[in-house]
Design a protein around this motif. Sequence first.
Motif, mmCIF file in Angstrom:
data_model
loop_
_atom_site.group_PDB
_atom_site.id
_atom_site.type_symbol
_atom_site.label_atom_id
_atom_site.label_comp_id
_atom_site.label_asym_id
_atom_site.label_seq_id
_atom_site.Cartn_x
_atom_site.Cartn_y
_atom_site.Cartn_z
ATOM 1 N N UNK A 98 -22.281 29.663 -16.231
ATOM 2 C CA UNK A 98 -21.619 29.359 -15.422
ATOM 3 C C UNK A 98 -20.098 30.371 -14.958
ATOM 4 N N UNK A 99 -20.259 31.801 -16.063
ATOM 5 C CA UNK A 99 -19.474 32.632 -16.205
ATOM 6 C C UNK A 99 -20.131 33.417 -16.365
ATOM 7 N N UNK A 100 -20.401 34.757 -15.384
ATOM 8 C CA UNK A 100 -20.988 36.301 -14.941
ATOM 9 C C UNK A 100 -20.125 36.826 -15.251
ATOM 10 N N UNK A 101 -20.991 37.959 -15.959
ATOM 11 C CA UNK A 101 -20.203 39.703 -16.114
ATOM 12 C C UNK A 101 -20.002 38.726 -18.188
ATOM 13 N N UNK A 102 -19.501 40.879 -18.246
ATOM 14 C CA UNK A 102 -18.912 40.527 -19.694
ATOM 15 C C UNK A 102 -17.353 40.952 -19.592
ATOM 16 N N UNK A 103 -16.851 39.975 -20.527
ATOM 17 C CA UNK A 103 -15.516 40.352 -20.914
ATOM 18 C C UNK A 103 -15.181 41.155 -22.085
ATOM 19 N N UNK A 104 -14.145 41.966 -22.042
ATOM 20 C CA UNK A 104 -13.305 43.213 -23.413
ATOM 21 C C UNK A 104 -12.823 41.232 -24.315
ATOM 22 N N UNK A 105 -12.455 40.721 -23.250
ATOM 23 C CA UNK A 105 -12.159 39.813 -24.845
ATOM 24 C C UNK A 105 -12.477 38.086 -24.183
ATOM 25 N N UNK A 106 -12.363 37.088 -24.996
ATOM 26 C CA UNK A 106 -12.129 35.930 -24.878
ATOM 27 C C UNK A 106 -11.030 35.176 -25.441
ATOM 28 N N UNK A 107 -10.364 33.985 -25.518
ATOM 29 C CA UNK A 107 -9.252 33.434 -25.955
ATOM 30 C C UNK A 107 -9.199 32.136 -25.830
ATOM 31 N N UNK A 108 -9.549 31.503 -26.945
ATOM 32 C CA UNK A 108 -9.710 30.366 -26.903
ATOM 33 C C UNK A 108 -8.219 29.817 -27.903
ATOM 34 N N UNK A 109 -7.475 29.108 -27.417
ATOM 35 C CA UNK A 109 -5.968 28.315 -28.146
ATOM 36 C C UNK A 109 -5.351 26.990 -28.176
ATOM 37 N N UNK A 110 -4.542 26.818 -28.381
ATOM 38 C CA UNK A 110 -4.338 25.615 -28.217
ATOM 39 C C UNK A 110 -4.917 24.738 -28.922
ATOM 40 N N UNK A 111 -5.068 25.376 -30.031
ATOM 41 C CA UNK A 111 -6.682 24.598 -31.354
ATOM 42 C C UNK A 111 -7.466 23.589 -30.172
ATOM 43 N N UNK A 112 -7.716 23.919 -29.612
ATOM 44 C CA UNK A 112 -8.926 23.423 -28.828
ATOM 45 C C UNK A 112 -10.500 23.478 -28.970
ATOM 46 N N UNK A 113 -10.257 24.464 -29.910
ATOM 47 C CA UNK A 113 -11.563 24.540 -30.943
ATOM 48 C C UNK A 113 -12.729 23.155 -31.474
ATOM 49 N N UNK A 114 -10.946 22.401 -32.089
ATOM 50 C CA UNK A 114 -11.983 20.857 -32.925
ATOM 51 C C UNK A 114 -11.935 19.892 -31.963
ATOM 52 N N UNK A 115 -12.120 20.652 -30.577
ATOM 53 C CA UNK A 115 -13.272 19.156 -29.692
ATOM 54 C C UNK A 115 -14.240 19.166 -29.989
ATOM 55 N N UNK A 116 -14.974 20.124 -30.972
ATOM 56 C CA UNK A 116 -16.036 20.181 -31.445
ATOM 57 C C UNK A 116 -15.962 19.414 -32.715
ATOM 58 N N UNK A 117 -17.086 18.155 -32.451
ATOM 59 C CA UNK A 117 -17.231 17.143 -33.170
ATOM 60 C C UNK A 117 -18.333 18.305 -34.204
ATOM 61 N N UNK A 118 -19.584 18.573 -32.907
ATOM 62 C CA UNK A 118 -20.940 18.116 -34.601
ATOM 63 C C UNK A 118 -20.614 19.443 -34.641
ATOM 64 N N UNK A 119 -21.787 20.197 -35.697
ATOM 65 C CA UNK A 119 -21.697 21.582 -36.569
ATOM 66 C C UNK A 119 -22.434 22.448 -35.144
ATOM 67 N N UNK A 120 -23.712 21.816 -34.950
ATOM 68 C CA UNK A 120 -24.256 22.450 -34.292
ATOM 69 C C UNK A 120 -23.771 23.100 -32.608
ATOM 70 N N UNK A 121 -22.620 21.814 -31.982
ATOM 71 C CA UNK A 121 -21.775 21.812 -31.017
ATOM 72 C C UNK A 121 -20.596 23.369 -31.163
ATOM 73 N N UNK A 122 -20.687 23.308 -32.603
ATOM 74 C CA UNK A 122 -19.420 24.406 -32.496
ATOM 75 C C UNK A 122 -20.144 25.896 -33.267
ATOM 76 N N UNK A 123 -21.423 26.348 -33.680
ATOM 77 C CA UNK A 123 -22.169 27.630 -33.953
ATOM 78 C C UNK A 123 -23.128 27.460 -32.105
ATOM 79 N N UNK A 124 -22.997 26.517 -31.543
ATOM 80 C CA UNK A 124 -23.783 26.719 -30.405
ATOM 81 C C UNK A 124 -22.196 27.682 -29.168
ATOM 82 N N UNK A 125 -21.827 26.842 -29.259
ATOM 83 C CA UNK A 125 -20.229 27.313 -28.566
ATOM 84 C C UNK A 125 -20.009 29.166 -29.511
ATOM 85 N N UNK A 126 -20.047 29.415 -30.144
ATOM 86 C CA UNK A 126 -19.206 30.282 -30.700
ATOM 87 C C UNK A 126 -20.407 31.787 -30.403
#
Length: 269
Positions: free
Chosen positions: A123-151
């Motif tokens: 859904x996104x295009x190009x490469x970025x200098x930085x990514x921010x993932x804030x607000x305790x949001x990453x903890x929405x991922x309950x499955x380890x495979x989902x966490x690894x895939x997102x990272x």
Amino acid sequence: MSFAPQKKQSYGADPNSIRESDKYTTEYVRGFVEKWDELIDWEERANSEGRFFIDVLKARQKQSVLDVATGTGFHSVQLLKAGFDVSSADGSAEMLAKAFENGVAHEVVLKTVHADWRWLNKDIHGKYDAIICLGNSFTHLHDEDDRRRALAEFYAALKHDGILIIDQRNYDTILDHGFSSKHKYYYCGNQVSAKPVYVDDGLARFEYSFPDGSKHNLNMFPLRKSYMRGLLRDAGFQKIHSYGDFQEEGEEKDPDFFIHVVEKEFCNE
């Protein structure tokens, strides 16, 4: 003129059994999203964190930033006003709509994209200098495979020398000693209560109570700090520097939040 009734959160007969990553798409109903800024309190939040994220990005000479957990837009707006080129993504369409509205109110136009982290690069295009993932949001991922895939998706969306800034609640203290929060930095709304109503090793169910008597919930996975740092290393990130409530480790005793500044390329300081 008639209006469709607002959707309500639904967790079924046993809310503590809901432990799926996809649940976040229905947790952020409009009524909850409309109240989210009462929880944050933009002015107090800006005062509490100061220029932390701006300084981290500028010190590393980063310009293009992908905010993958935009929420109601607080950090996207702050970084846009500081001169960064920001793209704003979120998995909740309701949150993105509110973020765009907040941007207009602060005289900036957000570049928004509706994206699930697990398929981020679709859904996104190009490469970025930085990514921010804030607000305790990453903890929405309950499955380890989902966490690894997102990272892995975050890693792929960064330039070769890009950085990821990702935060989490201090779940170690919650799991080991119970919950207590100063709400000094992140959730600054002094009329709102945010506390766990159930915790085990696989679930932290938080309840948010507002002045009008309404209550909303979020079911999240309680990430331990060492586990999170291990996931980041496994994803290929070369350098991890963790802070506690914007302070160097050890300076803030028992912080509410950990913030990890993670570099894709190892550089000697």
